[in-house]
Design a protein around this motif. Structure first.
Motif, PDB file in Angstrom:
ATOM      1  N   TYR A  75       0.819  -1.209   0.000  1.00 16.66           N
ATOM      2  CA  TYR A  75       0.000   0.000   0.000  1.00 16.66           C
ATOM      3  C   TYR A  75       0.859   1.268   0.000  1.00 16.66           C
ATOM      4  O   TYR A  75       0.421   2.316  -0.479  1.00 16.66           O
ATOM      5  CB  TYR A  75      -0.935   0.031   1.209  1.00 16.66           C
ATOM      6  N   ILE A 121       1.713   2.416  -3.504  1.00 17.90           N
ATOM      7  CA  ILE A 121       0.466   2.774  -4.182  1.00 17.90           C
ATOM      8  C   ILE A 121       0.032   4.182  -3.786  1.00 17.90           C
ATOM      9  O   ILE A 121      -0.276   5.025  -4.639  1.00 17.90           O
ATOM     10  CB  ILE A 121      -0.644   1.754  -3.847  1.00 17.90           C
ATOM     11  N   ILE A 176      -6.957   1.141  -8.852  1.00 18.53           N
ATOM     12  CA  ILE A 176      -6.180   0.223  -9.693  1.00 18.53           C
ATOM     13  C   ILE A 176      -5.146  -0.517  -8.853  1.00 18.53           C
ATOM     14  O   ILE A 176      -4.961  -1.732  -8.978  1.00 18.53           O
ATOM     15  CB  ILE A 176      -5.497   0.987 -10.845  1.00 18.53           C
ATOM     16  N   GLY A 177      -4.477   0.220  -7.979  1.00 20.18           N
ATOM     17  CA  GLY A 177      -3.481  -0.407  -7.107  1.00 20.18           C
ATOM     18  C   GLY A 177      -4.103  -1.398  -6.144  1.00 20.18           C
ATOM     19  O   GLY A 177      -3.540  -2.475  -5.884  1.00 20.18           O
ATOM     20  N   TYR A 178      -5.287  -1.050  -5.607  1.00 19.82           N
ATOM     21  CA  TYR A 178      -5.974  -1.936  -4.661  1.00 19.82           C
ATOM     22  C   TYR A 178      -6.394  -3.233  -5.353  1.00 19.82           C
ATOM     23  O   TYR A 178      -6.203  -4.334  -4.807  1.00 19.82           O
ATOM     24  CB  TYR A 178      -7.193  -1.230  -4.088  1.00 19.82           C
ATOM     25  N   ILE A 179      -6.949  -3.111  -6.554  1.00 19.67           N
ATOM     26  CA  ILE A 179      -7.350  -4.312  -7.304  1.00 19.67           C
ATOM     27  C   ILE A 179      -6.126  -5.156  -7.646  1.00 19.67           C
ATOM     28  O   ILE A 179      -6.144  -6.385  -7.499  1.00 19.67           O
ATOM     29  CB  ILE A 179      -8.101  -3.908  -8.595  1.00 19.67           C
ATOM     30  N   GLY A 180      -5.057  -4.490  -8.073  1.00 17.95           N
ATOM     31  CA  GLY A 180      -3.833  -5.216  -8.394  1.00 17.95           C
ATOM     32  C   GLY A 180      -3.259  -5.929  -7.185  1.00 17.95           C
ATOM     33  O   GLY A 180      -2.806  -7.092  -7.284  1.00 17.95           O
ATOM     34  N   THR A 181      -3.279  -5.271  -6.032  1.00 22.19           N
ATOM     35  CA  THR A 181      -2.777  -5.877  -4.798  1.00 22.19           C
ATOM     36  C   THR A 181      -3.625  -7.084  -4.396  1.00 22.19           C
ATOM     37  O   THR A 181      -3.090  -8.124  -3.981  1.00 22.19           O
ATOM     38  CB  THR A 181      -2.777  -4.846  -3.659  1.00 22.19           C
ATOM     39  N   SER A 182      -4.941  -6.954  -4.539  1.00 20.22           N
ATOM     40  CA  SER A 182      -5.849  -8.054  -4.203  1.00 20.22           C
ATOM     41  C   SER A 182      -5.596  -9.257  -5.099  1.00 20.22           C
ATOM     42  O   SER A 182      -5.528 -10.408  -4.628  1.00 20.22           O
ATOM     43  CB  SER A 182      -7.312  -7.602  -4.329  1.00 20.22           C
ATOM     44  N   ILE A 183      -5.434  -8.991  -6.391  1.00 18.92           N
ATOM     45  CA  ILE A 183      -5.163 -10.091  -7.340  1.00 18.92           C
ATOM     46  C   ILE A 183      -3.817 -10.738  -7.028  1.00 18.92           C
ATOM     47  O   ILE A 183      -3.692 -11.973  -7.019  1.00 18.92           O
ATOM     48  CB  ILE A 183      -5.183  -9.559  -8.787  1.00 18.92           C
ATOM     49  N   LEU A 184      -2.814  -9.906  -6.763  1.00 15.30           N
ATOM     50  CA  LEU A 184      -1.480 -10.426  -6.447  1.00 15.30           C
ATOM     51  C   LEU A 184      -1.514 -11.290  -5.188  1.00 15.30           C
ATOM     52  O   LEU A 184      -0.878 -12.355  -5.133  1.00 15.30           O
ATOM     53  CB  LEU A 184      -0.503  -9.270  -6.262  1.00 15.30           C
ATOM     54  N   THR A 185      -2.260 -10.852  -4.183  1.00 15.87           N
ATOM     55  CA  THR A 185      -2.363 -11.620  -2.940  1.00 15.87           C
ATOM     56  C   THR A 185      -2.994 -12.980  -3.181  1.00 15.87           C
ATOM     57  O   THR A 185      -2.505 -14.013  -2.687  1.00 15.87           O
ATOM     58  CB  THR A 185      -3.201 -10.847  -1.901  1.00 15.87           C
TER      59      THR A 185
END
Length: 262
Positions: free
Chosen positions: A139, A142, A234-243
């Motif tokens: 975060y 981001i 965009i960063g939050y969605i990317g972080t969620s997908i990465l997790t």
């Protein structure tokens, strides 16, 4: 008398070494001195921590801008406050897992439901919590990048925005710790159900700090705030997908966790 850390010659009335800055220790370690030393060094009982948190609320530009411009003693430095925040967050996670977890109805958490019901939701949230520190670190860049793009009137570089992001996220985390602890002890379900509201308030605080640091005019907020929110989303969605990907690759999650069970 010599300094035990750098061997510099000291006067007998010195409390600190003028060469390396180390404190002169004259007495043996006791339970009282050990406890005081821990709180003094880790939680800054000289009020530096509390002053930093309070000023992050009323004048964050002094804290962030001060450190960037070279002010190092008045406020807690970003590395120290990050370490404290991670430790306190770890204690909150421990409290959740050991005390509050069994009192949470995962079928009533609307924002994190899976096709397999409460069991799948519980497993996903449990595994995600194990990577909470990793997500926490993600975060920081981001928020820093969002602020760098949307709020950069003072022309800070990206590293300087990272400093501001650390101060922002850690301050918000520490300020809301009291709410987290009380809610987990009294009503764990409420804590879980309001997690998304917590994130909303966190983003609002990030916007507030970014704006105060930048000193942009109010009219420009009509396009700066949407731009900031878009990058954060965009960063939050990317972080969620990465997790989720990391959890799958590590074997912590499997497709069966998302399959509806008869």
């Amino acid at each position: 008398m010599t300094c035990k850390n750098c061997n510099n010659t000291l006067r007998t009335d010195y409390s600190f070494c003028p060469d390396c800055g180390a404190k002169v220790i004259r007495n043996r370690i006791t339970a009282k001195s050990l406890t005081f030393d821990f709180f003094e060094r880790f939680f800054n009982l000289d009020n530096t921590l509390f002053k930093t948190l309070w000023h992050m609320i009323i004048k964050p530009q002094d804290v962030c801008g001060g450190y960037i411009s070279g002010l190092r003693k008045k406020y807690l430095n970003p590395v120290s406050i990050l370490a404290i925040s991670l430790t306190v967050s770890g204690l909150v996670m421990f409290l959740m897992k050991k005390i509050a977890w069994e009192h949470i109805d995962f079928s009533n958490i609307g924002y994190a439901q899976t096709s397999s019901g409460a069991a799948g939701t519980e497993k996903i949230m449990s595994k995600t919590m194990e990577y909470s520190s990793f997500v926490y670190f993600l975060y920081i860049p981001i928020i820093a990048f969002s602020s760098f793009v949307a709020f950069n009137y003072k022309k800070y570089n990206f590293a300087e925005h990272v400093v501001s992001a650390i101060y922002t996220l850690t301050s918000f985390s520490l300020i809301t710790t009291i709410y987290a602890v009380i809610t987990l002890l009294i009503n764990p379900q409420l804590y879980m159900n309001t997690a998304m509201i917590y994130i909303v308030f966190m983003i609002v605080f990030c916007i507030y700090v970014s704006y105060k640091n930048s000193e942009n005019n109010l009219k420009s907020l009509f396009w700066r705030i949407p731009l900031f929110l878009l990058i954060v989303l965009i960063g939050y969605i990317g972080t969620s997908i990465l997790t989720v990907v990391v959890l799958f690759l590590s074997g912590e999650l499997s497709p069966q966790d998302f399959i509806l069970k008869n």
